[in-house]
Design an enzyme around this catalytic site. Sequence first.
Site, PDB file in Angstrom:
ATOM      1  N   ASN A 130       0.874  -1.185   0.000  1.00 38.19           N
ATOM      2  CA  ASN A 130       0.000   0.000   0.000  1.00 38.19           C
ATOM      3  C   ASN A 130       0.905   1.228   0.000  1.00 38.19           C
ATOM      4  OD1 ASN A 130      -1.823   2.023   0.505  1.00 38.19           O
ATOM      5  ND2 ASN A 130      -2.349   1.340   2.584  1.00 38.19           N
ATOM      6  N   TRP A 131       1.018   1.857  -1.164  1.00 36.22           N
ATOM      7  CA  TRP A 131       1.947   2.990  -1.292  1.00 36.22           C
ATOM      8  C   TRP A 131       1.363   4.269  -0.686  1.00 36.22           C
ATOM      9  CZ3 TRP A 131       4.256   2.684  -6.986  1.00 36.22           C
ATOM     10  CH2 TRP A 131       4.926   1.466  -7.141  1.00 36.22           C
ATOM     11  N   LYS A 132       0.097   4.236  -0.307  1.00 28.07           N
ATOM     12  CA  LYS A 132      -0.570   5.409   0.285  1.00 28.07           C
ATOM     13  C   LYS A 132      -0.324   6.640  -0.587  1.00 28.07           C
ATOM     14  CE  LYS A 132      -0.081   3.283   4.785  1.00 28.07           C
ATOM     15  NZ  LYS A 132      -0.147   3.428   6.212  1.00 28.07           N
TER      16      LYS A 132
ATOM     17  N   HIS B 104      -9.610   0.875   4.757  1.00 29.79           N
ATOM     18  CA  HIS B 104      -8.349   1.014   5.507  1.00 29.79           C
ATOM     19  C   HIS B 104      -8.607   1.900   6.722  1.00 29.79           C
ATOM     20  CE1 HIS B 104      -4.262   2.203   6.508  1.00 29.79           C
ATOM     21  NE2 HIS B 104      -3.854   1.151   5.823  1.00 29.79           N
TER      22      HIS B 104
ATOM     23  N   GLU C  66      -7.038   4.241   7.954  1.00 28.92           N
ATOM     24  CA  GLU C  66      -6.821   5.682   7.728  1.00 28.92           C
ATOM     25  C   GLU C  66      -8.041   6.307   7.059  1.00 28.92           C
ATOM     26  OE1 GLU C  66      -3.042   5.320   5.750  1.00 28.92           O
ATOM     27  OE2 GLU C  66      -2.093   4.783   7.646  1.00 28.92           O
TER      28      GLU C  66
ATOM     29  N   GLU D  36      -5.604  -5.535  10.339  1.00 26.84           N
ATOM     30  CA  GLU D  36      -4.582  -4.527  10.611  1.00 26.84           C
ATOM     31  C   GLU D  36      -4.907  -3.826  11.921  1.00 26.84           C
ATOM     32  OE1 GLU D  36      -2.494  -3.167   6.842  1.00 26.84           O
ATOM     33  OE2 GLU D  36      -4.275  -1.934   6.998  1.00 26.84           O
TER      34      GLU D  36
ATOM     35  N   GLY E 266       2.234   1.687  10.910  1.00 30.45           N
ATOM     36  CA  GLY E 266       3.196   2.780  10.817  1.00 30.45           C
ATOM     37  C   GLY E 266       3.866   3.139  12.132  1.00 30.45           C
TER      38      GLY E 266
ATOM     39  N   SER F  73       3.210  -2.714  10.398  1.00 31.27           N
ATOM     40  CA  SER F  73       4.657  -2.711  10.609  1.00 31.27           C
ATOM     41  C   SER F  73       5.326  -4.025  10.223  1.00 31.27           C
ATOM     42  CB  SER F  73       4.980  -2.315  12.059  1.00 31.27           C
ATOM     43  OG  SER F  73       4.538  -0.993  12.314  1.00 31.27           O
TER      44      SER F  73
ATOM     45  N   GLY G  53       2.710  -1.361   4.382  1.00 26.58           N
ATOM     46  CA  GLY G  53       2.727   0.074   4.084  1.00 26.58           C
ATOM     47  C   GLY G  53       4.152   0.550   3.855  1.00 26.58           C
ATOM     48  N   GLY G  54       4.775   1.088   4.907  1.00 29.77           N
ATOM     49  CA  GLY G  54       6.087   1.728   4.794  1.00 29.77           C
ATOM     50  C   GLY G  54       7.134   0.898   4.055  1.00 29.77           C
TER      51      GLY G  54
HETATM   52  C1  PEP Z   1      -0.884  -0.109   6.182  1.00 29.20           C
HETATM   53  O1  PEP Z   1      -1.012   1.098   6.141  1.00 29.20           O
HETATM   54  O2  PEP Z   1      -1.728  -0.845   5.642  1.00 29.20           O
HETATM   55  C2  PEP Z   1       0.272  -0.638   6.899  1.00 29.20           C
HETATM   56  C3  PEP Z   1       0.233  -1.875   7.287  1.00 29.20           C
HETATM   57  O3  PEP Z   1       1.314   0.230   7.127  1.00 29.20           O
HETATM   58  P1  PEP Z   1       2.734  -0.131   7.806  1.00 29.20           P
HETATM   59  O4  PEP Z   1       3.225  -1.397   7.153  1.00 29.20           O
HETATM   60  O5  PEP Z   1       3.595   1.033   7.502  1.00 29.20           O
HETATM   61  O6  PEP Z   1       2.473  -0.333   9.244  1.00 29.20           O
END
Ligand code: PEP
Length: 245
Positions: free
Chosen positions: A8-10, A93, A95, A160, A166, A205, A226-227
């Site tokens: 997920n490049w957000k 998601h 967010e 999640e 994050g 994470s 994500g990151g």
């Molecule tokens: C996400 O936003 O779906 C996510 C899992 O982010 P991260 O891996 O950065 O925690």
Amino acid sequence: MRQLIAGNWKMHGMGGEAAALAGAIRAGAAGLACDLLVCPPFTQLVPVAGMLAGSTVAVGGQDCHAEAKGAHTGDISAAMLADAGARFVILGHSERRANHGETDAGVRAKAVAAIAAGLTPIVCVGETEAERTAGWETGVVGGQLSGSLPEGFSGVVAYEPVWAIGTGKTATEDDVAAMHGFIRQALVRQLGEAGSLVRILYGGSVRPANASVLLAVPEVGGALVGGASLVAEDFLAIARAARPG
Ligand code: PEP
């Protein structure tokens, strides 16, 4: 079933960065024992889908509208995502639930639209830290599943925990095993036999250093990253840690 490693490049990726990332992922993807997916921002869908055409890496959107077209400024329909080369779409998601007030009913309507457009929805669920501290995590996640998944749902679920996204904190193996087991039971109750075929991703994470432990947990069908999905070598290292299906 093969595990799915989804990035997920957000809201990251100007043209040059997105092209470099997609190119590096394409170059390292051949021969992996898992399915790979990247979800760039809307502006990069067409070029990234073009770069990944003919590879084993699928492309997805990060949201869609529940309606097929209309006066919805700033929104994008599921059919438009498919037209741009997407095969998946992330829905609900945390967010978007937190920053855009998305509700379970709204997510369910989007999942219906995604399936109608031929996309595979990835529906996200997960509890906040306060909810886990209060011991409400299964109640919260169970409520999100029954509210967000339409009848006859075919797609992917991503667990999640909000407090792990994050933050560098990850759920323990035992917590992931317990929650994924709970989600599997809820899916079978809700969807019948089809519920046993839904891939349940873990997200929060996930990094190269913890991927093999998390991906080895029973009922973990892959990861939503994500990151670490913004660094090709990290994303590919997570993919290499997938359990062969
Ligand atoms: C996400 O936003 O779906 C996510 C899992 O982010 P991260 O891996 O950065 O925690």
